[in-house]
Design an enzyme around this catalytic site. Structure first.
Site, PDB file in Angstrom:
ATOM      1  CE  LYS A  33      15.287  18.719  16.004  1.00 23.11           C
ATOM      2  NZ  LYS A  33      13.923  18.687  16.568  1.00 23.11           N
TER       3      LYS A  33
ATOM      4  NE  ARG B 134      13.748  23.799  12.490  1.00 20.98           N
ATOM      5  CZ  ARG B 134      14.251  23.902  13.696  1.00 20.98           C
ATOM      6  NH1 ARG B 134      15.516  23.645  13.915  1.00 20.98           N
ATOM      7  NH2 ARG B 134      13.487  24.228  14.703  1.00 20.98           N
TER       8      ARG B 134
ATOM      9  NE  ARG C 119      12.288  21.730  25.208  1.00 16.50           N
ATOM     10  CZ  ARG C 119      12.438  21.749  23.891  1.00 16.50           C
ATOM     11  NH1 ARG C 119      13.312  20.982  23.305  1.00 16.50           N
ATOM     12  NH2 ARG C 119      11.689  22.552  23.159  1.00 16.50           N
TER      13      ARG C 119
ATOM     14  NE  ARG D 285      13.110  25.650  23.295  1.00 15.24           N
ATOM     15  CZ  ARG D 285      13.486  24.894  22.253  1.00 15.24           C
ATOM     16  NH1 ARG D 285      14.465  24.021  22.388  1.00 15.24           N
ATOM     17  NH2 ARG D 285      12.874  25.003  21.099  1.00 15.24           N
TER      18      ARG D 285
ATOM     19  NE  ARG E 169       8.936  24.718  18.515  1.00 11.29           N
ATOM     20  CZ  ARG E 169       9.275  24.194  19.695  1.00 11.29           C
ATOM     21  NH1 ARG E 169       8.561  24.453  20.774  1.00 11.29           N
ATOM     22  NH2 ARG E 169      10.328  23.432  19.790  1.00 11.29           N
TER      23      ARG E 169
HETATM   24  P1  AP5 Z   1      14.605  17.602  23.078  1.00 12.55           P
HETATM   25  O1  AP5 Z   1      15.803  16.723  22.979  1.00 12.55           O
HETATM   26  O2  AP5 Z   1      14.786  18.963  23.670  1.00 12.55           O
HETATM   27  O3  AP5 Z   1      13.883  17.675  21.658  1.00 12.55           O
HETATM   28  P2  AP5 Z   1      14.303  18.418  20.306  1.00 12.55           P
HETATM   29  O4  AP5 Z   1      13.999  17.494  19.185  1.00 12.55           O
HETATM   30  O5  AP5 Z   1      15.702  18.935  20.420  1.00 12.55           O
HETATM   31  O6  AP5 Z   1      13.237  19.564  20.333  1.00 12.55           O
HETATM   32  P3  AP5 Z   1      13.372  21.119  20.056  1.00 12.55           P
HETATM   33  O7  AP5 Z   1      12.083  21.722  20.537  1.00 12.55           O
HETATM   34  O8  AP5 Z   1      14.641  21.685  20.618  1.00 12.55           O
HETATM   35  O9  AP5 Z   1      13.442  21.128  18.536  1.00 12.55           O
HETATM   36  P4  AP5 Z   1      13.123  22.282  17.636  1.00 12.55           P
HETATM   37  O10 AP5 Z   1      13.675  21.738  16.384  1.00 12.55           O
HETATM   38  O11 AP5 Z   1      11.716  22.717  17.585  1.00 12.55           O
HETATM   39  O12 AP5 Z   1      13.848  23.527  18.344  1.00 12.55           O
HETATM   40  P5  AP5 Z   1      15.201  24.300  18.052  1.00 12.55           P
HETATM   41  O13 AP5 Z   1      15.813  24.608  19.340  1.00 12.55           O
HETATM   42  O14 AP5 Z   1      16.010  23.602  17.007  1.00 12.55           O
HETATM   43  O15 AP5 Z   1      13.492  16.787  23.888  1.00 12.55           O
HETATM   44  C1  AP5 Z   1      12.257  17.393  24.214  1.00 12.55           C
HETATM   45  C2  AP5 Z   1      11.795  16.916  25.616  1.00 12.55           C
HETATM   46  O16 AP5 Z   1      11.519  15.522  25.563  1.00 12.55           O
HETATM   47  C3  AP5 Z   1      12.861  17.095  26.722  1.00 12.55           C
HETATM   48  O17 AP5 Z   1      12.230  17.477  27.915  1.00 12.55           O
HETATM   49  C4  AP5 Z   1      13.496  15.698  26.871  1.00 12.55           C
HETATM   50  O18 AP5 Z   1      13.940  15.458  28.212  1.00 12.55           O
HETATM   51  C5  AP5 Z   1      12.308  14.805  26.510  1.00 12.55           C
HETATM   52  N1  AP5 Z   1      12.733  13.580  25.843  1.00 12.55           N
HETATM   53  C6  AP5 Z   1      13.700  13.420  24.923  1.00 12.55           C
HETATM   54  N2  AP5 Z   1      13.784  12.141  24.509  1.00 12.55           N
HETATM   55  C7  AP5 Z   1      12.832  11.468  25.216  1.00 12.55           C
HETATM   56  C8  AP5 Z   1      12.408  10.117  25.242  1.00 12.55           C
HETATM   57  N3  AP5 Z   1      12.983   9.168  24.489  1.00 12.55           N
HETATM   58  N4  AP5 Z   1      11.373   9.788  26.065  1.00 12.55           N
HETATM   59  C9  AP5 Z   1      10.786  10.721  26.844  1.00 12.55           C
HETATM   60  N5  AP5 Z   1      11.148  12.024  26.869  1.00 12.55           N
HETATM   61  C10 AP5 Z   1      12.158  12.386  26.057  1.00 12.55           C
HETATM   62  O19 AP5 Z   1      14.659  25.623  17.363  1.00 12.55           O
HETATM   63  C11 AP5 Z   1      13.922  26.575  18.078  1.00 12.55           C
HETATM   64  C12 AP5 Z   1      13.587  27.761  17.161  1.00 12.55           C
HETATM   65  O20 AP5 Z   1      14.815  28.366  16.676  1.00 12.55           O
HETATM   66  C13 AP5 Z   1      12.816  27.396  15.876  1.00 12.55           C
HETATM   67  O21 AP5 Z   1      11.430  27.312  16.104  1.00 12.55           O
HETATM   68  C14 AP5 Z   1      13.218  28.569  14.975  1.00 12.55           C
HETATM   69  O22 AP5 Z   1      12.501  29.723  15.296  1.00 12.55           O
HETATM   70  C15 AP5 Z   1      14.672  28.785  15.334  1.00 12.55           C
HETATM   71  N6  AP5 Z   1      15.584  28.013  14.485  1.00 12.55           N
HETATM   72  C16 AP5 Z   1      16.455  27.034  14.893  1.00 12.55           C
HETATM   73  N7  AP5 Z   1      17.116  26.533  13.837  1.00 12.55           N
HETATM   74  C17 AP5 Z   1      16.661  27.196  12.731  1.00 12.55           C
HETATM   75  C18 AP5 Z   1      16.963  27.122  11.343  1.00 12.55           C
HETATM   76  N8  AP5 Z   1      17.852  26.226  10.879  1.00 12.55           N
HETATM   77  N9  AP5 Z   1      16.309  27.945  10.503  1.00 12.55           N
HETATM   78  C19 AP5 Z   1      15.424  28.845  10.970  1.00 12.55           C
HETATM   79  N10 AP5 Z   1      15.078  28.964  12.258  1.00 12.55           N
HETATM   80  C20 AP5 Z   1      15.696  28.152  13.143  1.00 12.55           C
END
Ligand code: AP5
Length: 217
Positions: free
Chosen positions: A13, A88, A127, A160, A171
């Site tokens: 994402k 979420r 990552r 991270r 997660r």
């Molecule tokens: P990346 O693009 O970083 O993936 P992502 O889907 O953004 O993964 P996240 O871990 O950031 O999502 P998340 O939803 O768990 O975390 P968030 O930060 O929102 O890609 C991942 C890796 O793969 C990278 O190394 C990239 O290079 C590689 N990659 C990408 N595409 C690829 C491809 N096609 N092929 C190969 N490799 C590839 O949330 C973190 C925490 O914040 C949550 O756990 C929660 O505690 C809190 N939080 C955030 N939002 C909320 C909310 N709305 N409500 C409550 N808590 C929240």
């Protein structure tokens, strides 16, 4: 254009948000990035969020919703936005609908990024993120030219705290239980577009842009 990205942790994402927001000419609003910035700066919001994030749990809705409400009130979000990581769960989705109704309209489209759990673990365990500009890298799939240094801005890369295998698995459970119901919620509204998010990053970007072409300026 008001776009929401939905997909499990590691679906890509954040990676695709960088390109898709540019294509749609809207700001990218990532709740995870905002929380991490607050944790890094030691703000009260960051201190509230940290333990939940480290455990791989959702930060409580009242904290998250107020933060998003404030962010969407900023000038750059008036003409549209890309939301990465929000909503979420169903209560957050309903609050977003109400909030946008007050501003006129609603969410225009929801892009669901589909990948399986093993791919998620592979992606997240390698990552790295730039501490300076936020650009996302992967040690095998998208490596920087110099280890642990961002090609874009020269900033240091970090891993991270929630990217340990055990936390990643938790997660994924949280995603299945709390976030995946959003897929049918938005499908029922007729605004869900799903794409296969496996394969090279550029291919996924092409699929995302093809799916969203009719919303571009
Ligand atoms: P990346 O693009 O970083 O993936 P992502 O889907 O953004 O993964 P996240 O871990 O950031 O999502 P998340 O939803 O768990 O975390 P968030 O930060 O929102 O890609 C991942 C890796 O793969 C990278 O190394 C990239 O290079 C590689 N990659 C990408 N595409 C690829 C491809 N096609 N092929 C190969 N490799 C590839 O949330 C973190 C925490 O914040 C949550 O756990 C929660 O505690 C809190 N939080 C955030 N939002 C909320 C909310 N709305 N409500 C409550 N808590 C929240």
């Amino acid at each position: 254009m008001r776009l929401v990205l939905v997909g499990p942790p590691g679906a890509g994402k954040g990676t695709q948000a960088q390109y898709v927001a540019q294509y749609l000419i809207v700001p990218k609003i990532s709740t995870g990035d905002i929380f991490r910035a607050n944790v890094g700066q030691g703000t009260p919001l960051g201190m509230q969020a940290k333990a939940f994030m480290d455990a791989g749990d959702l930060v409580p809705d009242e904290v998250t919703i107020q933060m998003v409400r404030d962010r969407l009130a900023e000038d750059d979000a008036v003409k549209g936005f890309l939301l990465d990581g929000f909503p979420r769960n169903l209560p957050q989705a309903r609050v977003l609908d109400t909030l946008l109704l007050d501003l006129g309209g609603g969410v225009d489209a929801v892009l669901e990024m589909v990948v399986d759990d093993d791919e998620v673990v592979r992606r997240l365990s390698g990552r790295r993120t730039c501490r300076q500009c936020g650009r996302i890298w992967h040690i095998d799939f998208e490596p920087p030219t110099t280890e642990d240094i961002c090609d874009g801005c020269g900033g240091p890369l970090f891993q991270r705290d929630d990217d340990k295998e055990e936390t990643i698995r938790h997660r994924l459970v949280v995603y299945a239980e709390q976030t995946s119901p959003l897929v049918s919620y938005y499908a029922d509204k007729g605004i869900l577009v799903g794409i296969d998010a496996t394969g090279p990053v550029d291919d996924v970007t092409e699929r995302a842009i093809a799916a969203l072409r009719r919303y571009a300026h």
